[in-house]
Design a protein around this motif. Structure first.
Motif, PDB file in Angstrom:
ATOM      1  N   UNK A  60       0.779  -1.184   0.060  1.00 33.24           N
ATOM      2  CA  UNK A  60      -0.262  -0.016  -0.132  1.00 33.24           C
ATOM      3  C   UNK A  60       0.800   1.498  -0.091  1.00 33.24           C
ATOM      4  N   UNK A  61       2.129   1.212  -0.384  1.00 30.24           N
ATOM      5  CA  UNK A  61       2.840   2.277  -0.195  1.00 30.24           C
ATOM      6  C   UNK A  61       3.496   2.383  -1.811  1.00 30.24           C
ATOM      7  N   UNK A  62       3.694   3.789  -2.359  1.00 29.66           N
ATOM      8  CA  UNK A  62       4.096   4.053  -3.628  1.00 29.66           C
ATOM      9  C   UNK A  62       5.572   3.559  -3.771  1.00 29.66           C
ATOM     10  N   UNK A  63       6.057   2.825  -4.474  1.00 31.66           N
ATOM     11  CA  UNK A  63       7.226   2.194  -4.692  1.00 31.66           C
ATOM     12  C   UNK A  63       8.389   3.465  -5.000  1.00 31.66           C
ATOM     13  N   UNK A  64       8.051   4.231  -6.219  1.00 29.24           N
ATOM     14  CA  UNK A  64       8.896   5.279  -6.583  1.00 29.24           C
ATOM     15  C   UNK A  64       8.522   6.652  -6.400  1.00 29.24           C
ATOM     16  N   UNK A  65       9.052   7.522  -5.688  1.00 30.05           N
ATOM     17  CA  UNK A  65       8.986   8.958  -5.738  1.00 30.05           C
ATOM     18  C   UNK A  65       9.383   9.418  -7.261  1.00 30.05           C
ATOM     19  N   UNK A  66       9.031   9.703  -8.285  1.00 26.93           N
ATOM     20  CA  UNK A  66       9.469  10.125  -9.424  1.00 26.93           C
ATOM     21  C   UNK A  66       9.336  11.812  -9.522  1.00 26.93           C
ATOM     22  N   UNK A  67      10.427  12.441 -10.033  1.00 27.59           N
ATOM     23  CA  UNK A  67      10.417  13.795 -10.355  1.00 27.59           C
ATOM     24  C   UNK A  67      11.103  13.895 -11.525  1.00 27.59           C
ATOM     25  N   UNK A  68      10.498  13.821 -12.628  1.00 27.41           N
ATOM     26  CA  UNK A  68      11.430  14.015 -13.887  1.00 27.41           C
ATOM     27  C   UNK A  68      10.835  15.392 -14.609  1.00 27.41           C
ATOM     28  N   UNK A  69      10.570  16.301 -13.857  1.00 30.19           N
ATOM     29  CA  UNK A  69      10.458  17.711 -14.494  1.00 30.19           C
ATOM     30  C   UNK A  69      11.773  18.242 -14.851  1.00 30.19           C
ATOM     31  N   UNK A  70      12.718  18.216 -14.061  1.00 27.76           N
ATOM     32  CA  UNK A  70      14.113  18.797 -14.429  1.00 27.76           C
ATOM     33  C   UNK A  70      14.832  17.789 -15.288  1.00 27.76           C
ATOM     34  N   UNK A  71      15.323  18.411 -16.238  1.00 25.50           N
ATOM     35  CA  UNK A  71      16.140  17.470 -17.505  1.00 25.50           C
ATOM     36  C   UNK A  71      17.285  17.071 -17.009  1.00 25.50           C
ATOM     37  N   UNK A  72      18.013  17.772 -15.985  1.00 30.18           N
ATOM     38  CA  UNK A  72      19.075  17.183 -15.435  1.00 30.18           C
ATOM     39  C   UNK A  72      19.157  15.738 -15.035  1.00 30.18           C
ATOM     40  N   UNK A  73      18.107  15.440 -14.368  1.00 27.87           N
ATOM     41  CA  UNK A  73      18.072  14.245 -13.837  1.00 27.87           C
ATOM     42  C   UNK A  73      18.049  13.045 -14.864  1.00 27.87           C
ATOM     43  N   UNK A  74      17.168  13.453 -15.911  1.00 24.96           N
ATOM     44  CA  UNK A  74      17.128  12.431 -17.125  1.00 24.96           C
ATOM     45  C   UNK A  74      18.533  12.407 -17.860  1.00 24.96           C
ATOM     46  N   UNK A  75      18.750  13.686 -18.361  1.00 26.40           N
ATOM     47  CA  UNK A  75      19.702  13.710 -19.283  1.00 26.40           C
ATOM     48  C   UNK A  75      21.240  13.851 -18.893  1.00 26.40           C
ATOM     49  N   UNK A  76      21.236  14.206 -17.448  1.00 30.11           N
ATOM     50  CA  UNK A  76      22.620  13.931 -16.895  1.00 30.11           C
ATOM     51  C   UNK A  76      22.956  12.683 -16.182  1.00 30.11           C
ATOM     52  N   UNK A  77      22.013  12.584 -14.842  1.00 32.75           N
ATOM     53  CA  UNK A  77      22.392  11.533 -14.047  1.00 32.75           C
ATOM     54  C   UNK A  77      22.145   9.866 -14.623  1.00 32.75           C
ATOM     55  N   UNK A  78      20.909   9.807 -15.266  1.00 37.35           N
ATOM     56  CA  UNK A  78      20.506   8.403 -15.644  1.00 37.35           C
ATOM     57  C   UNK A  78      21.049   8.296 -16.741  1.00 37.35           C
ATOM     58  N   UNK A  79      21.589   9.136 -17.752  1.00 35.38           N
ATOM     59  CA  UNK A  79      22.235   8.918 -19.088  1.00 35.38           C
ATOM     60  C   UNK A  79      23.562   8.524 -18.539  1.00 35.38           C
ATOM     61  N   UNK A  80      24.247   9.285 -17.762  1.00 36.77           N
ATOM     62  CA  UNK A  80      25.523   8.906 -17.161  1.00 36.77           C
ATOM     63  C   UNK A  80      25.628   7.458 -16.616  1.00 36.77           C
ATOM     64  N   UNK A  81      24.373   6.944 -15.991  1.00 33.31           N
ATOM     65  CA  UNK A  81      24.484   5.479 -15.593  1.00 33.31           C
ATOM     66  C   UNK A  81      24.636   4.481 -16.489  1.00 33.31           C
ATOM     67  N   UNK A  82      23.869   4.889 -17.659  1.00 39.88           N
ATOM     68  CA  UNK A  82      23.942   3.987 -18.895  1.00 39.88           C
ATOM     69  C   UNK A  82      25.138   3.796 -19.742  1.00 39.88           C
ATOM     70  N   UNK A  83      26.058   5.194 -19.728  1.00 40.28           N
ATOM     71  CA  UNK A  83      27.397   5.249 -20.115  1.00 40.28           C
ATOM     72  C   UNK A  83      28.244   4.338 -19.246  1.00 40.28           C
ATOM     73  N   UNK A  84      28.042   4.390 -18.130  1.00 39.11           N
ATOM     74  CA  UNK A  84      28.992   3.975 -16.947  1.00 39.11           C
ATOM     75  C   UNK A  84      28.882   2.378 -17.111  1.00 39.11           C
ATOM     76  N   UNK A  85      27.526   1.942 -17.339  1.00 31.93           N
ATOM     77  CA  UNK A  85      27.356   0.491 -17.360  1.00 31.93           C
ATOM     78  C   UNK A  85      28.108  -0.208 -18.773  1.00 31.93           C
ATOM     79  N   UNK A  86      28.567   0.600 -19.720  1.00 29.16           N
ATOM     80  CA  UNK A  86      29.339  -0.127 -20.879  1.00 29.16           C
ATOM     81  C   UNK A  86      30.548  -0.730 -20.285  1.00 29.16           C
ATOM     82  N   UNK A  87      30.954  -1.811 -21.103  1.00 28.43           N
ATOM     83  CA  UNK A  87      32.472  -2.415 -20.465  1.00 28.43           C
ATOM     84  C   UNK A  87      33.681  -1.325 -20.583  1.00 28.43           C
ATOM     85  N   UNK A  88      33.271  -0.516 -21.574  1.00 26.60           N
ATOM     86  CA  UNK A  88      34.611   0.646 -21.626  1.00 26.60           C
ATOM     87  C   UNK A  88      34.037   1.776 -22.017  1.00 26.60           C
ATOM     88  N   UNK A  89      33.472   2.679 -21.128  1.00 23.94           N
ATOM     89  CA  UNK A  89      32.976   3.800 -21.413  1.00 23.94           C
ATOM     90  C   UNK A  89      33.467   4.778 -22.481  1.00 23.94           C
TER      91      UNK A  89
END
Length: 419
Positions: free
Chosen positions: A178-207
């Motif tokens: 009965x609790x919301x799993x994720x508190x999402x705040x995607x209004x600011x583009x820095x979270x999507x375009x900076x932080x999460x995108x950086x995660x996908x780059x970091x997941x590469x075997x050789x970024x």
């Protein structure tokens, strides 16, 4: 006549005694130097101003004016305009690499500063050009999933998820409780375009090799498993998160997490001051974002930005700006304030890092894991903004997965490959 003469002497004496006092006051006023600091962290706005006040007490002829930006606002949107007309702050921040080159004409060479030799290994690389250092590392941060330990226990989630399947199962249990799993705040583009995108780059075997192959058109985002997995993760947060995520901002998502309305928030240890000030008894932890099912996810960590000194500032302001940065990095008061009040993980070897809280957890993981750096420093601010817009359209359900990946390719070619 004698009385008039005596009165004349008294007035003359008063006049002579007043003038030196007036001159002294004027000289003292002229000696006061004001330096302006652009602070990009809304989480520590009050604490930073308190630190500046502490500095002023031991440096009575210096005044520090702080402007805090960030959060909802784009902390670089007006900086170029200020610099272009010669009215920029004396101290501001730079994320390094491409941004260092872009702003190089405005940056004071700090290579001779005493703290340079104390910086942790590799932390100065993003602000080093031809052997010269142009910035002081602010701190070390980690980005992942912050979770409410009590809500996890009540929902029957015994351990932080290590794989995407485990994260999905945890979200289902939290939802059933009965609790919301994720508190999402995607209004600011820095979270999507900076932080999460950086995660996908970091997941590469050789970024670095991946970035190079993107620039040479030898690969694409549509061919990348990590970017496809990133979209799958965003889908999970949207499925098990608050409605209207695209219009919910940073403060909205943090309010939902702090109040216990949501069990998880995708953020970094920089939120610790906010949590400490408003819900000091909230028991929280942090784990890496698992994009796949390999079970080897790591936090994205590194220096988020660097304090830099404005080359356009006056000689006195540049001198005092350097002294203030030196005080933060080397004085007992500055060091204690950074670790205890700002909850910074110090980027200097002689400063003991925090052992508890979110920052203590990030530091422990930072030491143990192979480095997953903030790769957003490797590409330009306009590209990061373009990435944010691409992901924003995906969150708004305006684009499919395939279209989103193709739009990322287009943004890269426009901002990188064409140069």
């Amino acid at each position: 006549m004698a009385k008039q003469f005596i009165l004349f002497l008294l007035l003359l004496g008063l006049s002579a005694s007043c003038h030196p006092m007036q001159k002294t006051v004027k000289n003292d006023t002229e000696k006061i130097i004001t330096i302006t600091v652009r602070n990009p962290k809304v989480e520590i706005a009050g604490q930073f101003e308190n630190m500046a006040s502490l500095y002023e007490k031991s440096h009575p002829l210096v005044r520090i004016q702080t402007e805090t930006v960030g959060g909802i606002s784009d902390d670089f949107s007006d900086l170029k305009t200020q610099m272009a007309i010669g009215q920029g702050p004396d101290i501001f921040t730079n994320v390094g690499y491409a941004a260092t080159g872009e702003w190089l004409d405005y940056l004071v060479d700090l290579s001779e500063e005493s703290w340079v030799g104390d910086a942790r290994p590799d932390t100065l690389a993003p602000v080093t050009v031809e052997g010269k250092v142009y910035g002081m590392p602010m701190n070390i941060e980690g980005f992942g999933v912050i979770y409410n330990k009590e809500l996890f226990r009540k929902a029957g989630v015994d351990q932080p998820p290590k794989t995407f399947k485990e994260l999905e199962a945890a979200a289902q249990k939290l939802n059933q409780y009965g609790v919301t799993p994720f508190a999402n705040g995607y209004y600011e583009e820095w979270k999507l375009g900076h932080h999460l995108t950086s995660l996908a780059f970091a997941e590469q075997s050789n970024p670095e090799a991946f970035i190079e192959s993107l620039s040479d058109n030898r690969t694409s985002f549509t061919d990348s498993d990590s970017f496809r997995n990133l979209l799958r993760f965003v889908d999970l947060t949207l499925t098990y998160g608050n409605p209207h995520a695209a219009t919910a901002d940073y403060y909205t998502e943090m309010d939902a997490f702090r109040s216990g309305e949501a069990a998880m928030v995708v953020q970094g240890n920089w939120v610790e001051p906010l949590l400490e000030n408003q819900v000091p008894k909230l028991e929280v932890g942090m784990f890496p974002i698992p994009l796949d099912n390999d079970g080897d996810a790591q936090l994205v960590t590194g220096v988020p930005s660097y304090w830099v000194v404005n080359k356009q500032s006056g000689e006195a302001e540049i001198r005092e700006a350097k002294r203030f940065l030196r005080w933060m990095a080397e004085s007992a008061e500055g060091r204690r304030f950074q670790t205890e009040r700002l909850h910074f993980i110090p980027a200097f070897q002689t400063i003991d890092p925090p052992k508890t809280g979110l920052s203590g957890s990030v530091w422990k993981q930072y030491k143990q894991q192979e480095r997953q750096s903030f790769n957003w420093s490797s590409y330009s601010p306009p590209l990061k903004e373009a990435f944010g817009q691409v992901f924003k359209r995906y969150v708004n359900e305006e684009k499919s997965k395939r279209d989103t990946l193709q739009d990322l390719d287009h943004a890269w070619r426009q901002h990188v490959s064409s140069k």
